[in-house]
Design an enzyme around this catalytic site. Structure first.
Site, PDB file in Angstrom:
ATOM      1  CB  SER A 148      49.284   3.517  10.601  1.00 28.94           C
ATOM      2  OG  SER A 148      49.432   4.228   9.377  1.00 28.94           O
ATOM      3  CE1 TYR A 162      45.211   6.381  12.268  1.00 30.99           C
ATOM      4  CE2 TYR A 162      47.153   6.826  10.944  1.00 30.99           C
ATOM      5  CZ  TYR A 162      46.108   5.995  11.289  1.00 30.99           C
ATOM      6  OH  TYR A 162      45.963   4.776  10.665  1.00 30.99           O
TER       7      TYR A 162
HETATM    8  N1  LIG Z   1      42.500   1.686   5.606  1.00 29.30           N
HETATM    9  C1  LIG Z   1      43.792   2.054   5.660  1.00 29.30           C
HETATM   10  O1  LIG Z   1      44.411   2.505   4.680  1.00 29.30           O
HETATM   11  C2  LIG Z   1      44.528   1.942   6.958  1.00 29.30           C
HETATM   12  C3  LIG Z   1      45.901   2.158   6.971  1.00 29.30           C
HETATM   13  C4  LIG Z   1      46.565   2.039   8.186  1.00 29.30           C
HETATM   14  C5  LIG Z   1      45.876   1.705   9.321  1.00 29.30           C
HETATM   15  N2  LIG Z   1      44.531   1.525   9.275  1.00 29.30           N
HETATM   16  C6  LIG Z   1      43.823   1.208  10.520  1.00 29.30           C
HETATM   17  O2  LIG Z   1      42.842   0.209  10.276  1.00 29.30           O
HETATM   18  C7  LIG Z   1      41.829   0.310  11.297  1.00 29.30           C
HETATM   19  C8  LIG Z   1      40.456   0.198  10.673  1.00 29.30           C
HETATM   20  O3  LIG Z   1      40.256   1.180   9.707  1.00 29.30           O
HETATM   21  P1  LIG Z   1      39.227   0.944   8.532  1.00 29.30           P
HETATM   22  O4  LIG Z   1      39.420   2.093   7.615  1.00 29.30           O
HETATM   23  O5  LIG Z   1      39.365  -0.424   7.978  1.00 29.30           O
HETATM   24  O6  LIG Z   1      37.795   0.964   9.248  1.00 29.30           O
HETATM   25  P2  LIG Z   1      36.803   2.196   9.578  1.00 29.30           P
HETATM   26  O7  LIG Z   1      37.556   3.423   9.941  1.00 29.30           O
HETATM   27  O8  LIG Z   1      35.846   2.271   8.480  1.00 29.30           O
HETATM   28  O9  LIG Z   1      36.079   1.767  10.956  1.00 29.30           O
HETATM   29  C9  LIG Z   1      35.664   0.485  11.262  1.00 29.30           C
HETATM   30  C10 LIG Z   1      34.522   0.531  12.257  1.00 29.30           C
HETATM   31  O10 LIG Z   1      34.892   1.093  13.527  1.00 29.30           O
HETATM   32  C11 LIG Z   1      33.668   1.490  14.150  1.00 29.30           C
HETATM   33  N3  LIG Z   1      33.927   2.348  15.310  1.00 29.30           N
HETATM   34  C12 LIG Z   1      34.231   3.662  15.312  1.00 29.30           C
HETATM   35  N4  LIG Z   1      34.384   4.100  16.577  1.00 29.30           N
HETATM   36  C13 LIG Z   1      34.161   3.052  17.404  1.00 29.30           C
HETATM   37  C14 LIG Z   1      34.166   2.893  18.811  1.00 29.30           C
HETATM   38  N5  LIG Z   1      34.464   3.912  19.610  1.00 29.30           N
HETATM   39  N6  LIG Z   1      33.888   1.661  19.330  1.00 29.30           N
HETATM   40  C15 LIG Z   1      33.601   0.616  18.502  1.00 29.30           C
HETATM   41  N7  LIG Z   1      33.578   0.718  17.143  1.00 29.30           N
HETATM   42  C16 LIG Z   1      33.861   1.927  16.593  1.00 29.30           C
HETATM   43  C17 LIG Z   1      32.950   2.203  13.003  1.00 29.30           C
HETATM   44  O11 LIG Z   1      31.551   2.310  13.243  1.00 29.30           O
HETATM   45  C18 LIG Z   1      33.300   1.323  11.804  1.00 29.30           C
HETATM   46  O12 LIG Z   1      32.262   0.420  11.487  1.00 29.30           O
HETATM   47  C19 LIG Z   1      42.116   1.623  12.035  1.00 29.30           C
HETATM   48  O13 LIG Z   1      42.806   1.335  13.236  1.00 29.30           O
HETATM   49  C20 LIG Z   1      43.019   2.361  11.074  1.00 29.30           C
HETATM   50  O14 LIG Z   1      43.835   3.298  11.724  1.00 29.30           O
HETATM   51  C21 LIG Z   1      43.845   1.628   8.114  1.00 29.30           C
END
Ligand SMILES: NC(=O)c1ccc[n+]([C@@H]2O[C@H](COP(=O)([O-])OP(=O)(O)OC[C@H]3O[C@@H](n4cnc5c(N)ncnc54)[C@H](O)[C@@H]3O)[C@@H](O)[C@H]2O)c1
Length: 269
Positions: A148, A162
């Site tokens: 991130s 985080y």
């Molecule tokens: N969206 C952003 O702005 C952003 C920015 C930086 C990094 N990220 C990273 O992107 C990644 C995905 O985030 P997102 O917001 O797209 O998705 P999200 O947080 O909505 O989660 C995606 C899926 O992960 C599943 N999940 C949760 N715990 C789990 C487990 N223990 N085992 C298996 N599956 C599990 C959930 O059920 C969900 O369907 C993360 O690593 C996050 O830190 C996102």
């Protein structure tokens, strides 16, 4: 369908979405499938995983759902075993799962600290532990970790667990790239910025005002989506990046390159 990932087998952890907006893992599953990969769609929630499978199929792609908790080593091993049994090999691993971990050091308790480390870092370590020997046996592969912008500089929210866990994911990437380069395993990492995606929008915390501020902060001045990250995942998974390993690539409209004062005019536009 294009064929940048033709005949490749990919695992994506957390390939659903917690919110109403497409998740990064979910978008990556759809784009990888469109490029010809077969996808093991892992999630902890069956409904979310099946929704991704439907999207993959509607693009003409092929996938299988496997429900397991990838914060546990036995969950990771089960995911890898299922993929090997179902598809016969593993060429791509996208360690997408991550999220929780708020508070300054003065606020965090031991349980939430450990949860965040398990969720963001241990999941990537344990998935890789079980995937690397299989990739090694079959002449290599590509592992993509997800960090991130908060692991590069202090973010808008005070989230020590985080940010520190994600910084661990970035360094894990460099270590694995060095340790497994001779097995022809490439390991890279993406660091998304202010993406208008699933988890930042949870609990209705994302106001239109904050969304606009996040957009203005980026030197490019446009809002990022999970699809912007997913295209970078496709690139790192494909042979187009065959000579790239050990990198942490921001996908953030240039935010990492800016200091607060350098974007001052943009904020006031
Ligand atoms: N969206 C952003 O702005 C952003 C920015 C930086 C990094 N990220 C990273 O992107 C990644 C995905 O985030 P997102 O917001 O797209 O998705 P999200 O947080 O909505 O989660 C995606 C899926 O992960 C599943 N999940 C949760 N715990 C789990 C487990 N223990 N085992 C298996 N599956 C599990 C959930 O059920 C969900 O369907 C993360 O690593 C996050 O830190 C996102």
């Amino acid at each position: 369908m294009a064929d940048r990932l033709k005949n490749k087998i990919a695992i994506i952890t957390g390939a659903g979405t917690r919110g109403e907006i497409t998740g990064i893992g979910q978008a990556s599953a759809v784009l990888m499938a469109k490029e010809g990969a077969k996808i093991l769609i892992n999630d902890i929630d069956v409904k979310r995983a099946k929704s991704t499978l439907e999207q993959v199929k509607s693009e003409g792609g092929e996938g299988v759902v496997f429900i397991a908790d990838c914060t546990k080593e036995n969950g990771c091993k089960a995911i890898v075993d299922k993929c090997k049994k179902h598809f016969g090999s593993i060429d791509i691993l996208f360690n997408n799962v991550g999220g929780i971990g708020s508070g300054m050091v003065t606020e965090i308790d031991e349980k939430s600290w450990l949860n965040s480390i398990d969720y963001n870092l241990k999941s990537a370590v344990m998935m890789s532990k079980h995937v690397v020997p299989i990739m090694s046996e079959s002449m290599g592969g590509s592992i993509i970790n997800l960090s991130s912008i908060d692991a590069i500089r202090a973010g808008a929210t005070r989230n020590v667990p985080y940010s520190v866990a994600k910084a661990g994911v970035s360094h894990l990437t460099r270590l694995m790239a060095v340790h497994h380069g001779r097995e022809n395993i490439r390991v890279n990492c993406l660091a998304p910025g202010h993406v208008y995606g699933s988890f930042p929008n949870l609990r209705g915390k994302m106001t239109e005002e904050l969304r606009e501020l996040r957009r203005k902060t980026g030197p490019l001045g446009s809002e990022g989506t999970p699809w912007d990250v997913a295209w970078a995942v496709v690139f790192l998974a494909s042979e187009e990046s065959r000579w790239i390993s050990g990198t942490v690539i921001p996908v953030d409209a240039g935010v990492h390159a800016a200091s607060p004062l350098s974007v001052w005019d943009n904020l006031n536009e």
